[in-house]
Scaffold this active site. Sequence first.
Site, PDB file in Angstrom:
ATOM      1  N   HIS A 210     -86.247 -14.498 -92.786  1.00  0.00           N
ATOM      2  CA  HIS A 210     -85.979 -13.681 -93.968  1.00  0.00           C
ATOM      3  C   HIS A 210     -87.297 -12.983 -94.303  1.00  0.00           C
ATOM      4  O   HIS A 210     -88.376 -13.551 -94.059  1.00  0.00           O
ATOM      5  CB  HIS A 210     -85.641 -14.539 -95.184  1.00  0.00           C
ATOM      6  CG  HIS A 210     -84.407 -15.353 -95.055  1.00  0.00           C
ATOM      7  ND1 HIS A 210     -84.395 -16.623 -94.570  1.00  0.00           N
ATOM      8  CD2 HIS A 210     -83.136 -15.064 -95.392  1.00  0.00           C
ATOM      9  CE1 HIS A 210     -83.169 -17.091 -94.598  1.00  0.00           C
ATOM     10  NE2 HIS A 210     -82.383 -16.163 -95.086  1.00  0.00           N
TER      11      HIS A 210
ATOM     12  N   ASP B 246     -89.614 -15.382 -95.933  1.00  0.00           N
ATOM     13  CA  ASP B 246     -90.133 -16.532 -95.176  1.00  0.00           C
ATOM     14  C   ASP B 246     -91.542 -16.203 -94.695  1.00  0.00           C
ATOM     15  O   ASP B 246     -92.348 -17.086 -94.427  1.00  0.00           O
ATOM     16  CB  ASP B 246     -89.279 -16.829 -93.926  1.00  0.00           C
ATOM     17  CG  ASP B 246     -87.872 -17.269 -94.276  1.00  0.00           C
ATOM     18  OD1 ASP B 246     -87.654 -17.754 -95.397  1.00  0.00           O
ATOM     19  OD2 ASP B 246     -86.981 -17.102 -93.408  1.00  0.00           O
TER      20      ASP B 246
HETATM   21  C1  GLT Z   1     -79.647 -19.884 -95.864  1.00  0.00           C
HETATM   22  C2  GLT Z   1     -78.229 -20.171 -95.506  1.00  0.00           C
HETATM   23  C3  GLT Z   1     -77.905 -19.861 -94.104  1.00  0.00           C
HETATM   24  C4  GLT Z   1     -78.051 -18.426 -93.744  1.00  0.00           C
HETATM   25  C5  GLT Z   1     -79.422 -17.934 -93.847  1.00  0.00           C
HETATM   26  C6  GLT Z   1     -79.451 -16.431 -93.644  1.00  0.00           C
HETATM   27  S1  GLT Z   1     -80.275 -18.480 -95.192  1.00  0.00           S
HETATM   28  O1  GLT Z   1     -80.477 -20.938 -95.456  1.00  0.00           O
HETATM   29  O2  GLT Z   1     -77.945 -21.527 -95.802  1.00  0.00           O
HETATM   30  O3  GLT Z   1     -76.651 -20.320 -93.709  1.00  0.00           O
HETATM   31  O4  GLT Z   1     -77.723 -18.301 -92.387  1.00  0.00           O
HETATM   32  O5  GLT Z   1     -79.707 -15.709 -94.793  1.00  0.00           O
END
Ligand code: GLT
Length: 385
Positions: free
Chosen positions: A56, A59
Amino acid sequence: MADPFTPTKADKFSFGLWTVGNRGADPFGPVVRPRFEPPYIVERLAKLGAWGVCLHDNDLWGIDDDEATRERKIKEFEKALKDNGMVVSMGTTNLFSHPVFRDGAFTSPDPAVRRYALQKVCAGIDICVGRFKAPVYVMWGGREGAETDSGKSAVEAIKRYREALNYITHYAKDRKYDVRFAIEATPNEPRGDIYLSTTGSVLAFIETLDHPEMVGVNPEVGHEMMAGLNFYHVVAQAIEAGKLFHIDLNNQKIGRFDQDLRFGSEDIKGAFFLVKLLEESGYEGARHFDAHAYRTEDPEGVWDFAAGCMRTYKILAHKAKLFAKDKEIQALYRKDLHEPSPKYSKEGHAKLAKEKFDIEKMAEKGYRYEKLDQLVMELLLGVRG
Ligand code: GLT
Ligand code: MN
Ligand code: MN
């Protein structure tokens, strides 16, 4: 002989920075592990045999970092990627942590929040796609939902969702970015109920967009299991539709919160049919693990977790090969489903309408799936093949 289950770059395994970077906080307790800096994550993942890393925007850089700090972090990350021969296999935007998104991003009732969300996504694309060359950009609408439907219209929310996706695909085209978008469904958590709650609903929604060809799905094992669905069926439909652009591999106990457990750790048979499907379908995308280590783990336990995800995948891919070679299994497997059914024509139907069927006789024969499934169980349990 080298261990056949040791991952290599050719396996296309990837992890999000947030997955191995998960510090073990939950709603009842704080973090239990120190922060891993992104370059360190890249280095450790590369050593384990991973191929890619996902992120992200936040991150890697903070939501309120100044330009110079952001640039420094990006440069350090780029260097780590280069030094370790790793790629950015997917990028995405954090549209869920900051309180500004408490009632959604693309579907927020506040138009300014919606505009801010679009600004944030486009800026994330500029870095993840423009600089890191991520081929896929994920949209996970974790905050796009409601606890109560008394506050806003779900019909209007879907319209706002569509406008956001249209804006973003037009932006990517305008910038000539070589990227495909993948929408990830979740039925609930963190919201009470989330819009576009399953991959099936996402597939229908995509067809209503300005550029459906640029948008596919990123199904997650646990999210569909939370909705009580068969993940193998979900992925099969996405593949058949040409829409499996990315995948989030993890595991889940039925009826629980979004657990994001180590791949294959709970449902071996489900994981087996999934791996078999991915390996046999010609899917060429990332095998991305969106999971995290148990809260019990210290920093080293995180790498045990990551190695375990990849090793289980490879063992199951090996079992899929054994399934294909096993004569007894193959004799019971219904290959006649691969024969197409008739195409309609006036003449053809005149014939079909008169065809004689002995349905009592046809109904007599059992399918022998009990025997077949036991053979599969024995294959998976290691006493066959
Ligand atoms: C978050 C979520 C995930 C998603 C991510 C993508 S972030 O941790 O629980 O399932 O895939 O934004
Ligand atoms: Mn996910
Ligand atoms: Mn999840």
